[in-house]
Design an enzyme around this catalytic site. Structure first.
Site, PDB file in Angstrom:
ATOM      1  N   SER A 159     -72.952 117.908  27.157  1.00 28.39           N
ATOM      2  CA  SER A 159     -73.461 116.352  27.256  1.00 28.39           C
ATOM      3  C   SER A 159     -72.736 115.602  26.464  1.00 28.39           C
ATOM      4  O   SER A 159     -72.876 115.916  25.645  1.00 28.39           O
ATOM      5  CB  SER A 159     -74.427 115.879  28.109  1.00 28.39           C
ATOM      6  N   TYR A 173     -83.566 113.852  27.445  1.00 33.14           N
ATOM      7  CA  TYR A 173     -82.240 114.806  27.729  1.00 33.14           C
ATOM      8  C   TYR A 173     -81.202 114.673  26.653  1.00 33.14           C
ATOM      9  O   TYR A 173     -80.552 115.511  26.317  1.00 33.14           O
ATOM     10  CB  TYR A 173     -81.354 113.984  29.266  1.00 33.14           C
TER      11      TYR A 173
END
Length: 281
Positions: A159, A173
C-alpha cells in the site's frame, strides 16, 4: 458497479477482447496461481485476470464467496493462523503439486480511530499477522518448490501507506505494509539469482465494493452525497491528481503484466499505482 461510465461486466469483457487482440489470453496457460484474499475486491479482480490469461487459479479466504471469480478454485483458510497456512500449502501441494505464481493480496485494517493511544497490543498483533506474517509464511511454504525449478513469481500487495502513513486509525496497517515492502525487497535479492522473481505492488485508495459502501455510510451520516464523501477521503490523502480512486481491475491488470513472461526481467521493484497520490519522488 460503474467503471468509466460502464458496468464492471462490460469492463471485463472489454479487457478480455483486448487481451485476445494482443494474443495475451493464453500467456499463463500451464501455470498455477494462488491469490490470497481472492474472493472479493482487488483479490477477486486479480484472480479473474489471471484465469482469463489461462492460469489455473486457486483463491483462498476465510469464507466461501457468494459469487466466486470465474475459473477459480476456492480453498478456505485463515492465514493469520500459522496452522491454516501450513494446511493450505499441504492441500495445494497434494492437489496441484505446487504453484508457479503467488499473489499475497490478503490484508486490511480494522483498528479504531483515535491515534496511538487507542491501539492495543491485540490491534497491532492482528494487523501484523494479516499484512506481514501471512505473506511471510506462504512464501516460506511455496518458495522451496519454486527454487527447485528455478522459476516462479511472487507478488506482495502492499500500500502507499507504507510510505504515506495515516496515523488516525491505520498506523499498524501502514507499519505492516512498510515492513512488507522492505521484506519483499530483501527476499528478491536472495531468490532472484536462483530464478524466482519477487515484486511489490502498492495501490493507493481502491474503489472496492467495501469502499463504496463506506462512502454511502459517510454520506448518510453526514447528510451529504457519495461524491462529497469520496472527495473528503481524497482530500484527507492530500488529493488524487487523477481525481478518483483506482479500480480493482486496474490493479489486476498491472499484476497480470508483472507475472507474465513479458515482465521476465522485472524483480525487486515496488510498483505504485495511486493516480499520483504520493506527492514526492
Amino acid at each position: 458497479m460503474l467503471v468509466y461510465g460502464t458496468r464492471i461486466d462490460q469492463f471485463c469483457l472489454t479487457t478480455v477482447e483486448t487481451m485476445e487482440q494482443l494474443n495475451l489470453n493464453n500467456e499463463l496457460t500451464g501455470k498455477t496461481a494462488l491469490v490470497t484474499g481472492g474472493t472479493k475486491g482487488t483479490g477477486k479482480a486479480i484472480a479473474f485476470r489471471l484465469a482469463q490469461a489461462g492460469a489455473r487459479v486457486i483463491v483462498t479466504a476465510r469464507n466461501q464467496p457468494e459469487v466466486p471469480a470465474p475459473g477459480t478454485t476456492f480453498i478456505a483458510a485463515d492465514l493469520t493462523k500459522a496452522s491454516d497456512a501450513r494446511n493450505l500449502a499441504d492441500r495445494i501441494r497434494e492437489a496441484f503439486g505446487g504453484i508457479d505464481i503467488l499473489i499475497n493480496n490478503l490484508g486490511g485494517s480494522a483498528t479504531p480511530g483515535g491515534g496511538f493511544k487507542a491501539l492495543t497490543d491485540q490491534h497491532w498483533d492482528e494487523t501484523l499477522q494479516a499484512n506481514l506474517l501471512a505473506p511471510v509464511r506462504l512464501d516460506r511454504e511455496f518458495l522451496p518448490h519454486m527454487l527447485e525449478r528455478s522459476a516462479g513469481c511472487i507478488i506482495h500487495i502492499a500500500s502507499i501507506q507504507g510510505t504515506l502513513p495515516l496515523y488516525e486509525s491505520t498506523l499498524p496497517y501502514a507499519a505492516a505494509k512498510a515492513a512488507l515492502i522492505n521484506y519483499s525487497k530483501g527476499l528478491s535479492k536472495e531468490v532472484s539469482p536462483k530464478g524466482v522473481r519477487v515484486l511489490t505492488v502498492s495501490p493507493g485508495w481502491i474503489r472496492t465494493d467495501a469502499a463504496t459502501r463506506m462512502m454511502e455510510r459517510i454520506a448518510q451520516s453526514s447528510g451529504t452525497t457519495v461524491e462529497d464523501a469520496t472527495q473528503s477521503v481524497m482530500d484527507s490523502l492530500g488529493g488524487i491528481p487523477m481525481g478518483r480512486p483506482v479500480e480493482p481491475e486496474e490493479v489486476a491488470e498491472l499484476v497480470g503484466f508483472l507475472v507474465s513472461p513479458r515482465a521476465n526481467y522485472l524483480t525487486g521493484t515496488e510498483y505504485v499505482i495511486d493516480g499520483g497520490t504520493i506527492p514526492t519522488l
